[in-house]
Structure formats: structure tokens, C-alpha cells
Enzyme design. Structure first.
Site, mmCIF file in Angstrom:
data_model
loop_
_atom_site.group_PDB
_atom_site.id
_atom_site.type_symbol
_atom_site.label_atom_id
_atom_site.label_comp_id
_atom_site.label_asym_id
_atom_site.label_seq_id
_atom_site.Cartn_x
_atom_site.Cartn_y
_atom_site.Cartn_z
ATOM 1 N N HIS A 169 32.163 -41.510 -61.670
ATOM 2 C CA HIS A 169 34.117 -42.322 -61.603
ATOM 3 C C HIS A 169 34.415 -41.037 -62.139
ATOM 4 O O HIS A 169 36.114 -40.710 -61.097
ATOM 5 C CB HIS A 169 34.192 -43.377 -62.648
ATOM 6 C CG HIS A 169 34.905 -43.861 -62.538
ATOM 7 N ND1 HIS A 169 35.629 -44.583 -61.811
ATOM 8 C CD2 HIS A 169 35.274 -44.157 -63.914
ATOM 9 C CE1 HIS A 169 36.466 -45.085 -62.866
ATOM 10 N NE2 HIS A 169 36.040 -45.047 -64.044
HETATM 11 C C1 HEM Z 1 35.956 -40.283 -69.328
HETATM 12 C C2 HEM Z 1 36.460 -40.968 -68.895
HETATM 13 C C3 HEM Z 1 36.777 -42.034 -67.400
HETATM 14 C C4 HEM Z 1 37.904 -41.721 -67.050
HETATM 15 C C5 HEM Z 1 38.360 -40.133 -67.230
HETATM 16 C C6 HEM Z 1 38.608 -42.900 -65.831
HETATM 17 C C7 HEM Z 1 39.299 -42.275 -65.220
HETATM 18 C C8 HEM Z 1 39.713 -43.605 -64.893
HETATM 19 C C9 HEM Z 1 40.847 -43.975 -63.641
HETATM 20 C C10 HEM Z 1 41.621 -42.408 -62.933
HETATM 21 C C11 HEM Z 1 40.922 -45.089 -62.499
HETATM 22 C C12 HEM Z 1 42.025 -45.130 -61.705
HETATM 23 C C13 HEM Z 1 41.428 -45.216 -60.464
HETATM 24 C C14 HEM Z 1 42.676 -45.197 -59.061
HETATM 25 O O1 HEM Z 1 43.649 -45.886 -59.281
HETATM 26 O O2 HEM Z 1 42.725 -45.082 -58.081
HETATM 27 C C15 HEM Z 1 40.200 -45.963 -63.637
HETATM 28 C C16 HEM Z 1 39.767 -47.325 -62.731
HETATM 29 C C17 HEM Z 1 38.602 -47.816 -63.310
HETATM 30 N N1 HEM Z 1 37.696 -47.721 -64.695
HETATM 31 FE FE1 HEM Z 1 38.061 -45.960 -64.837
HETATM 32 N N2 HEM Z 1 37.305 -43.904 -66.464
HETATM 33 C C18 HEM Z 1 36.722 -43.481 -67.333
HETATM 34 C C19 HEM Z 1 35.658 -44.110 -67.909
HETATM 35 C C20 HEM Z 1 35.671 -45.229 -66.989
HETATM 36 C C21 HEM Z 1 34.175 -46.636 -68.066
HETATM 37 C C22 HEM Z 1 33.544 -45.719 -69.193
HETATM 38 C C23 HEM Z 1 34.598 -47.172 -67.088
HETATM 39 C C24 HEM Z 1 33.623 -48.598 -67.135
HETATM 40 C C25 HEM Z 1 32.596 -48.905 -68.726
HETATM 41 C C26 HEM Z 1 35.412 -47.619 -66.316
HETATM 42 C C27 HEM Z 1 35.861 -48.574 -65.409
HETATM 43 C C28 HEM Z 1 36.707 -48.155 -64.681
HETATM 44 C C29 HEM Z 1 37.379 -49.475 -63.713
HETATM 45 C C30 HEM Z 1 36.027 -50.861 -63.712
HETATM 46 C C31 HEM Z 1 38.443 -49.012 -62.915
HETATM 47 C C32 HEM Z 1 38.919 -50.545 -61.892
HETATM 48 C C33 HEM Z 1 38.524 -49.297 -60.481
HETATM 49 C C34 HEM Z 1 37.837 -50.629 -60.427
HETATM 50 O O3 HEM Z 1 37.824 -51.760 -60.240
HETATM 51 O O4 HEM Z 1 36.851 -50.309 -58.783
HETATM 52 N N3 HEM Z 1 36.076 -46.188 -65.813
HETATM 53 N N4 HEM Z 1 39.430 -45.070 -64.112
#
Ligand code: HEM
Length: 216
Positions: A169
Site C-alpha cells: 500500500h
Molecule cells: C505510512 C503508511 C501509509 C501511507 C503512506 C498510506 C497512504 C495512503 C494514501 C496516499 C491513500 C490514498 C490513495 C488514493 O486515494 O488513491 C490511502 C488510502 C487508504 N489507506 Fe493508507 N497509508 C498508510 C497506511 C495505512 C494503514 C496502516 C491502513 C490500514 C490498516 C491503511 C488503509 C487505507 C485505506 C482503507 C485507504 C482507502 C483506499 C481504499 O478504500 O481502497 N493505510 N493510504
């Protein structure tokens, strides 16, 4: 042609962003302390939560909070993560994607993001259930030893699964320039939306229409 390619459009509200980054903090603390419990050579990682004793007390509590935070995101986003026909087009063109080109009429999320979403959901659910079974001194006494052993195995496998999923991710978030800003500042440009998520962009334009018609 987009009239104003650099104009900002909102992708994430402040509450979603706060929810997401709190989840990241709780993930880091639980994952690091958990790796500290798991590998004797990494026992020193337990000190991320103060002392090994404190880590033992805090790790399950922080994990439970992370689960609740994820439920917050799950409820909001599961409807955008169902697999559809266009995802097959995306998957068939994975070679193009790896060259940073786009394929398929992608909606709010592409198949890779959807995969991460469901994998994280399954791993977190398994971590919660197995975590409750092995949680001493509160719940573990209610379960027989073989079930506790099975839960310990499941907890470790799901934890490794979640850590690997989050590594993918983060890699994808860095790979697609502009995504991290979307989750930090909440906005993307029209050009970004049209390039990476064309169907989602069209939906935004549709929603804007009545407003434009009223003002015009
Ligand atoms: C340093 C760690 C992380 C970074 C840099 C990060 C970054 C991001 C970014 C940039 C997005 C937006 C993507 C888009 O809109 O195209 C996103 C969405 C999301 N992230 Fe993270 N994330 C991190 C950790 C996590 C963790 C630990 C979880 C869950 C345990 C998580 C769950 C999600 C979810 C559920 C979304 C919405 C995307 C979807 O529904 O498919 N993220 N994240």
C-alpha cells in the site's frame, strides 16, 4: 480536454484523513511491538511502547483501537471497493500499469487498491478475533489450550499478512505521484483524477453540473 487541469478537487475530507493517519500511528505501534514479541532477536522493539511489560499491556489495546478506526474507513469506502468488469481490463494490462501508464475505466479505486482494502479488512478481522482469544488475563482463560495455540498461529500469520499488505500500500502510494498529498491535504488536481481514476472524475463532473447550471 479539461478546462482547468490544475484546479483542485476534494478526494478526502478532514475527518477521513485524521481517521487514516491515526490508524497509521496505531498500526506502526502495534506492528513494531508485535514483531518484538515474535522474534527473540527483535525483543528490543517492544521498548517502542515504553517497556516490555507496558508493551504487553498496551499492544492489544492499541490493536483494538486500530480495528475500530479501520471500521470507520470500511463503512465509508467498502462500496467503492467492489470488484467490477473494468477491474479485469486493469488486471490484463498490469504490464502497462508497471510502466506507470493507465488502463481501464477506473472508478474511485483500481483493482490493486481494492485488493489492499479487502486484504487489510480480512487480516484485521482475523487479528481481532485471534487477539481476543489469546488476550490474557481477560479472555484467554475461557478457551482451551489447543484453541489458544491455533489462535496464536492465526494471529502471527494475519499480522505478517497485514504488514506485507501495508508495505505494498505504501509503495503504491509513493509510486502514484499526488496520492500522498490527497491523503495529507485532501485534494487532487483535475488532471490527476482524469488520468488515474477517469470514471470517478466523470462522476465528480456530473455532481458539479447542477451547481454550474444554477450559477450559469
Ligand atoms: C505510512 C503508511 C501509509 C501511507 C503512506 C498510506 C497512504 C495512503 C494514501 C496516499 C491513500 C490514498 C490513495 C488514493 O486515494 O488513491 C490511502 C488510502 C487508504 N489507506 Fe493508507 N497509508 C498508510 C497506511 C495505512 C494503514 C496502516 C491502513 C490500514 C490498516 C491503511 C488503509 C487505507 C485505506 C482503507 C485507504 C482507502 C483506499 C481504499 O478504500 O481502497 N493505510 N493510504
Amino acid at each position: 480536454m479539461i478546462k482547468k487541469p490544475n484546479e483542485k478537487i476534494i478526494r478526502y475530507s478532514a475527518s477521513v484523513r485524521i481517521n487514516h493517519w491515526l490508524m497509521v500511528i496505531f498500526f506502526l505501534f502495534t506492528a513494531i511491538s508485535g514483531l518484538g514479541f515474535f522474534f527473540p532477536s527483535l525483543n528490543w522493539l517492544m521498548n517502542i511502547l515504553g517497556t516490555p511489560q507496558l508493551a504487553r499491556v498496551l499492544h492489544p489495546l492499541l490493536g483494538a483501537v486500530m480495528f475500530v478506526l479501520f471500521v470507520g474507513m470500511f463503512v465509508r469506502y467498502f462500496k467503492h471497493n467492489f470488484i467490477e468488469k473494468q477491474d479485469i481490463v486493469w488486471a490484463k494490462n498490469i504490464g502497462k500499469i508497471l510502466k506507470n501508464e493507465e488502463a481501464g475505466d477506473v472508478g474511485q479505486y483500481n483493482l490493486g487498491q481494492k485488493g489492499v482494502f479487502w486484504l487489510a479488512a480480512v487480516c484485521l478481522f482475523l487479528l481481532l478475533v485471534s487477539g481476543i482469544i489469546i488476550w490474557r488475563p481477560y479472555f484467554a482463560d475461557y478457551f482451551p489450550i489447543p484453541i489458544i495455540r491455533l489462535a496464536l498461529l492465526l494471529h502471527s500469520v494475519a499480522a505478517i499478512g497485514l504488514i506485507m499488505t501495508i508495505i505494498i500500500h505504501v509503495y503504491a502510494a509513493i509510486w502514484v505521484k499526488g496520492s500522498i498529498r490527497a491523503m495529507v491535504e485532501g485534494w487532487v488536481t483535475r488532471a490527476w483524477a482524469k488520468k488515474h481514476h477517469p470514471r470517478w472524475y466523470r462522476e465528480i463532473v456530473e455532481r458539479e453540473k447542477p451547481r454550474q447550471e444554477k450559477s450559469g
